[in-house]
Design an enzyme around this catalytic site. Structure first.
Site, PDB file in Angstrom:
ATOM      1  N   LYS A 118     -33.629  29.636  -3.910  1.00 41.83           N
ATOM      2  CA  LYS A 118     -32.535  30.566  -4.201  1.00 41.83           C
ATOM      3  C   LYS A 118     -32.833  31.488  -5.386  1.00 41.83           C
ATOM      4  O   LYS A 118     -32.441  32.655  -5.387  1.00 41.83           O
ATOM      5  CB  LYS A 118     -31.236  29.795  -4.447  1.00 41.83           C
ATOM      6  CG  LYS A 118     -30.772  28.991  -3.222  1.00 41.83           C
ATOM      7  CD  LYS A 118     -30.538  29.895  -2.018  1.00 41.83           C
ATOM      8  CE  LYS A 118     -29.994  29.143  -0.811  1.00 41.83           C
ATOM      9  NZ  LYS A 118     -30.994  28.328  -0.121  1.00 41.83           N
ATOM     10  N   GLU A 202     -24.384  31.552 -12.086  1.00 43.17           N
ATOM     11  CA  GLU A 202     -23.949  32.894 -11.738  1.00 43.17           C
ATOM     12  C   GLU A 202     -22.439  33.024 -11.946  1.00 43.17           C
ATOM     13  O   GLU A 202     -21.719  32.034 -12.100  1.00 43.17           O
ATOM     14  CB  GLU A 202     -24.326  33.253 -10.303  1.00 43.17           C
ATOM     15  CG  GLU A 202     -23.626  32.453  -9.237  1.00 43.17           C
ATOM     16  CD  GLU A 202     -24.083  32.813  -7.824  1.00 43.17           C
ATOM     17  OE1 GLU A 202     -25.254  33.227  -7.662  1.00 43.17           O
ATOM     18  OE2 GLU A 202     -23.283  32.661  -6.897  1.00 43.17           O
ATOM     19  N   HIS A 237     -17.530  24.306   2.024  1.00 40.86           N
ATOM     20  CA  HIS A 237     -18.592  25.296   2.215  1.00 40.86           C
ATOM     21  C   HIS A 237     -19.199  25.251   3.620  1.00 40.86           C
ATOM     22  O   HIS A 237     -20.252  25.837   3.851  1.00 40.86           O
ATOM     23  CB  HIS A 237     -19.692  25.146   1.153  1.00 40.86           C
ATOM     24  CG  HIS A 237     -19.171  25.182  -0.255  1.00 40.86           C
ATOM     25  ND1 HIS A 237     -18.778  26.355  -0.856  1.00 40.86           N
ATOM     26  CD2 HIS A 237     -18.944  24.193  -1.165  1.00 40.86           C
ATOM     27  CE1 HIS A 237     -18.347  26.076  -2.088  1.00 40.86           C
ATOM     28  NE2 HIS A 237     -18.441  24.783  -2.284  1.00 40.86           N
ATOM     29  N   ARG A 293     -33.119  31.606  10.254  1.00 43.91           N
ATOM     30  CA  ARG A 293     -33.014  30.917  11.542  1.00 43.91           C
ATOM     31  C   ARG A 293     -31.862  31.529  12.325  1.00 43.91           C
ATOM     32  O   ARG A 293     -31.144  32.396  11.832  1.00 43.91           O
ATOM     33  CB  ARG A 293     -32.720  29.430  11.320  1.00 43.91           C
ATOM     34  CG  ARG A 293     -31.477  29.204  10.447  1.00 43.91           C
ATOM     35  CD  ARG A 293     -31.064  27.757  10.373  1.00 43.91           C
ATOM     36  NE  ARG A 293     -30.076  27.507   9.359  1.00 43.91           N
ATOM     37  CZ  ARG A 293     -28.775  27.756   9.460  1.00 43.91           C
ATOM     38  NH1 ARG A 293     -28.303  28.306  10.569  1.00 43.91           N
ATOM     39  NH2 ARG A 293     -27.945  27.481   8.481  1.00 43.91           N
TER      40      ARG A 293
END
Length: 504
Positions: A118, A202, A237, A293
């Site tokens: 990430k 973040e 999530h 994907r």
């Protein structure tokens, strides 16, 4: 001549069925791999050949790279499609496939690596001028560094695992006092989930929408986007409902987000079908991650574009050039997908196990079912709870919602709890119908998850399930289990009238 003679599908359930069907339409032979409990699963029965690769645990079957490649070589398959989940985003698997002289139906291992990390992905997106959520691009060394960075950034902040996604290794932090403990917890969870405890920091967005862009690239340097999908209704999530297009984006925002997704794909020389995910809030959008994907929710894009994404994965992997440019692509109508899982949504999404005693699949104009279970099939705890996906397409969003509500009322799965009643409630919710969405939707409308009567739909479904073909069901044989051979040719089974045929 077909692009490949034979493709091995390194997956199970509805996505394996989906891939096998696409191959059949293209005249390509298929090989299914399966664990012991999946010997009689629909994907195993539908393929031309089936190979037993191990016992129930994924670590001994669907995650065994060596056994999957051995199965491909033993059956003469030339390519391997990973589906999603399991090994789909594992760079070592892509490497091993190519090293074995086979074709990996997905991006290169280097692309998977660069977007799987990430922090590396954030650096690349910054270089490609793709907007990223304000924050760090390097992992934090310790809790003290996290506190210093958060003090400068301002609270609330979000700690995120550098090596993975899906909510693992993620913590929202409201104050400096909470951060050291949250840092340690996020790092431990990330290490357990991904083998890497690195986390970064973040800015935390309070009510963002989750909007993603489907991209498609070939091996000749061409990349296009296929519009957006709204995936804001989630729990932990994990997405529950997806639709295309989004109800909120203006044409200018759609064009800007699509262009950013194309730049992201070009930055990593993307090949095949992939998805660039963004958070959108107050007219701004920020890169979240790239899934290298095919996505679970790909059918909604297929229905509004008229393209078969699995077919195009196969074609570009075989070296074909995309025959269309960005200007040739148009979105027509509106599509919605509901994920039907074996969970009890009114008791914390506890997993539900048992035998599928009766399966009644809705049909009619604009209704599609991508399923991976059959009557008589046993649902355990070994694998993902996704039973199937109910997808609709209509001229407008309002019409698509009404069509989905009708289709959900017709869906009957008896023998275990499913998420179907929750989806019925969502389709009736006024905020959903008006397009007022965010990733906090189920938190803000917590009454949707409260136990209780689900209107008349459940009563109707129970009545139908109690009466429909009860005597016929008792007389039916469940699909036979395959023995433990290394490879079984199954072409005659396609025409033998198994009970699951037409319902997957």
């Amino acid at each position: 001549m077909p692009l490949f003679d034979k493709i091995l599908v390194a997956n199970r359930g509805e996505i394996a069925v989906r891939i096998i069907r696409a191959c059949r339409e293209m005249g390509i032979g298929t090989v299914a791999v399966h664990s012991e409990p999946d010997a009689g699963a629909p994907h195993t029965l539908l393929a031309d050949e089936a190979v037993l690769i191990g016992p129930a645990p994924s670590s001994e079957s669907y995650l065994r790279i060596d056994r999957i490649i051995e199965a491909a070589q033993a059956t003469g398959a030339q390519a391997i499609h990973p589906g999603y989940g399991f090994l789909a985003e594992r760079a070592p698997f892509a490497d091993a496939v190519e090293e074995a002289g086979l074709v990996f139906l997905g991006p290169t291992a280097d692309t998977i690596r660069s977007m799987g990390d990430k922090t590396e992905a954030r650096r690349r997106m910054q270089t490609a001028e793709v907007p990223i959520v304000p924050g760090l691009v390097d992992p934090l060394s310790d809790a003290d560094e996290a506190v210093a960075a958060a003090d400068e950034m301002g609270y609330p902040v979000l700690l995120k695992a550098a090596a993975g996604g899906g909510g693992k290794g993620m913590r929202v932090v409201e104050s400096a006092a909470e951060l050291p403990r949250a840092f340690e917890a996020a790092s431990r969870e990330a290490l357990a989930a991904f083998g890497d405890g690195s986390v970064y920091l973040e800015r935390y967005l309070s009510r963002p929408r989750h909007i993603e862009i489907q991209v498609l690239g070939d091996t000749h340097g061409n990349v296009v986007h296929l519009g957006e999908r709204e995936c804001s209704i989630q729990r932990r999530h994990q997405k529950l409902v997806e639709e295309a297009p989004s109800a909120v984006l203006t044409p200018d925002e759609r064009a800007a987000m699509g262009a950013a997704a194309v730049r992201a794909a070009e930055a990593v020389d993307y090949r095949g079908a992939g998805t660039v995910e963004f958070l959108y809030q107050d007219g701004e959008f920020f890169f979240l991650e790239m899934n290298t994907r095919l996505q679970v929710e790909h059918p909604v894009t297929e229905l509004v574009t008229g393209l078969d994404l699995v077919e195009w994965q196969i074609r570009v992997a075989a070296g074909e050039k995309l025959p269309f440019a960005q200007g040739d692509l148009q979105l027509v109508g509106h599509s919605i997908e509901c994920r039907i899982t074996s969970e009890d949504p009114f008791h914390g999404f506890l997993p539900s196990t048992g035998r599928v005693e009766h399966l009644e699949i809705p049909s009619g104009p604009g209704v599609r079912w991508d399923g991976g279970v059959s009557e008589g099939f046993e649902i355990g705890l070994h694998y993902d709870p996704l039973l199937g996906k109910l997808i609709v397409h209509a001229a407008t969003r309002e019409a698509a919602i009404d069509r989905m509500a009708r289709a959900l009322d017709e869906l009957v799965i008896r023998g275990l709890q499913t998420a179907t009643p929750l989806h019925r409630r969502i389709m009736r919710n006024e905020a959903f119908r008006s397009g007022e969405l965010s990733i906090r939707f189920l938190e803000e409308y917590a009454e949707l998850l409260e136990p209780g009567a689900d209107g008349g739909a459940d009563a109707r479904a129970a009545a139908i399930a109690a009466v429909l073909l009860e005597e016929a069901y008792r007389a039916r044989r469940a699909p036979a289990r395959i023995g433990g051979g290394s490879s079984t040719a199954l072409p005659s089974w396609r025409a033998s009238g198994w009970p699951w045929q037409g319902s997957v």
